[in-house]
Design a protein around this motif. Sequence first.
Motif, short mmCIF file in Angstrom:
data_model
loop_
_atom_site.label_atom_id
_atom_site.label_comp_id
_atom_site.label_asym_id
_atom_site.label_seq_id
_atom_site.Cartn_x
_atom_site.Cartn_y
_atom_site.Cartn_z
N VAL A 80 -1.71 12.57 0.40
CA VAL A 80 -3.17 12.53 0.34
C VAL A 80 -3.80 13.65 1.18
O VAL A 80 -3.47 13.83 2.35
CB VAL A 80 -3.70 11.15 0.80
CG1 VAL A 80 -5.17 11.21 1.18
CG2 VAL A 80 -3.49 10.12 -0.30
N THR A 134 -9.86 5.87 2.45
CA THR A 134 -9.29 6.27 1.15
C THR A 134 -8.56 5.11 0.49
O THR A 134 -8.41 5.09 -0.73
CB THR A 134 -8.31 7.45 1.29
OG1 THR A 134 -7.16 7.05 2.04
CG2 THR A 134 -8.97 8.66 1.94
N ILE A 135 -8.12 4.13 1.29
CA ILE A 135 -7.31 3.05 0.72
C ILE A 135 -8.13 2.19 -0.23
O ILE A 135 -7.62 1.74 -1.27
CB ILE A 135 -6.69 2.20 1.85
CG1 ILE A 135 -5.70 3.06 2.65
CG2 ILE A 135 -5.98 0.96 1.28
CD1 ILE A 135 -5.17 2.39 3.90
N VAL A 188 0.86 -1.19 0.00
CA VAL A 188 0.00 0.00 0.00
C VAL A 188 0.89 1.23 0.00
O VAL A 188 1.76 1.38 0.86
CB VAL A 188 -0.92 0.02 1.23
CG1 VAL A 188 -1.79 1.28 1.24
CG2 VAL A 188 -1.81 -1.22 1.27
N GLU A 189 0.67 2.11 -0.99
CA GLU A 189 1.45 3.35 -1.09
C GLU A 189 0.51 4.54 -1.10
O GLU A 189 -0.31 4.68 -2.01
CB GLU A 189 2.32 3.32 -2.34
CG GLU A 189 3.38 2.22 -2.30
CD GLU A 189 4.17 2.10 -3.58
OE1 GLU A 189 5.37 2.45 -3.59
OE2 GLU A 189 3.58 1.66 -4.60
N ILE A 190 0.63 5.37 -0.08
CA ILE A 190 -0.19 6.57 0.08
C ILE A 190 0.72 7.77 -0.10
O ILE A 190 1.71 7.92 0.63
CB ILE A 190 -0.86 6.58 1.47
CG1 ILE A 190 -1.74 5.34 1.65
CG2 ILE A 190 -1.66 7.86 1.68
CD1 ILE A 190 -2.18 5.10 3.08
N SER A 215 -2.51 10.41 -4.03
CA SER A 215 -2.88 9.13 -4.63
C SER A 215 -2.70 7.99 -3.63
O SER A 215 -1.91 8.09 -2.68
CB SER A 215 -2.01 8.85 -5.87
OG SER A 215 -0.64 8.73 -5.50
N VAL A 216 -3.45 6.91 -3.87
CA VAL A 216 -3.34 5.68 -3.09
C VAL A 216 -3.29 4.52 -4.07
O VAL A 216 -4.15 4.43 -4.96
CB VAL A 216 -4.54 5.48 -2.13
CG1 VAL A 216 -4.36 4.21 -1.32
CG2 VAL A 216 -4.72 6.68 -1.21
N THR A 224 3.80 4.31 3.43
CA THR A 224 3.97 3.07 2.67
C THR A 224 3.89 1.90 3.63
O THR A 224 4.58 1.88 4.65
CB THR A 224 5.32 3.04 1.93
OG1 THR A 224 5.36 4.13 0.99
CG2 THR A 224 5.49 1.73 1.17
#
Length: 260
Positions: A16, A55-56, A11-13, A66-67, A32
């Motif tokens: 945001v 948001t994920i 998972v890469e945020i 971005s996610v 991350t």
Amino acid sequence: MSTVTATRGLVEIHNVHKAFHGVEVLKGIDLTVQPGEVVALLGPSGSGKSTLLRTINHLERVDAGSVTVDGEFIGYELRHGKLHELREREILQRRTRVGIVFQNFHLFPHLTALENITEAPLALKRLSTDDARELALGLLDRVGLADKADAYPRQLSGGQQQRVAIARALALKPQVLLFDEPTSALDPELVGEVLDVIRDLANLGTTLIIVTHEIGFAREVADRVVFLDQGRIVEQGAPDEVLSRPRHPRTREFLAKVLG
């Protein structure tokens, strides 16, 4: 903490932002989460934890940033350098990679425990009726409810309902599992049975992101603790570091109140 090496569930945020009615709730979150990592999100009410979680899997659209999960956007696709929101059917397909368990269970009251679990695989035409039933029975056994397949939610305790909700989230075999305060709606004596199930999941290599106030549980299960306040990540690190030797005054203040 995970004891299995996972290859999927990254998972890469990135940067945001999210606002509601002009009030910014997330203020440039960068985070991350590695495949198979267990991350506990801590923070006071209103800090943005649940919004970040939503948001994920695109239950909340981001205003900026971005996610991605394994390098892929859940609710968007990139065309000519710009993000374009996908159609609802495509969003639903991609969202199956990210399971979420809410604090209030969200089970269908007119369906049995078994039917709650088989509903999504059947609706998405992932499995035949027989295969979906076999999967659901196996998941109920896994969460300690093999004898409750035909029970309706009203016939189950809160802890049992939450365990059915976890089994339902697992039915689509997600790479990432999100928990939004999974024990906050439970009576104290029922908390342990739900935490036991999550503890078992943490050993299986699924990426887990858990919003929780259970500090002892976060210390035991998480690979990393992330503390949010007023829409920003204030501090993060290994559980012993953040929970026993917090560096930021806001983290120390929060833990002093929670731990008494």
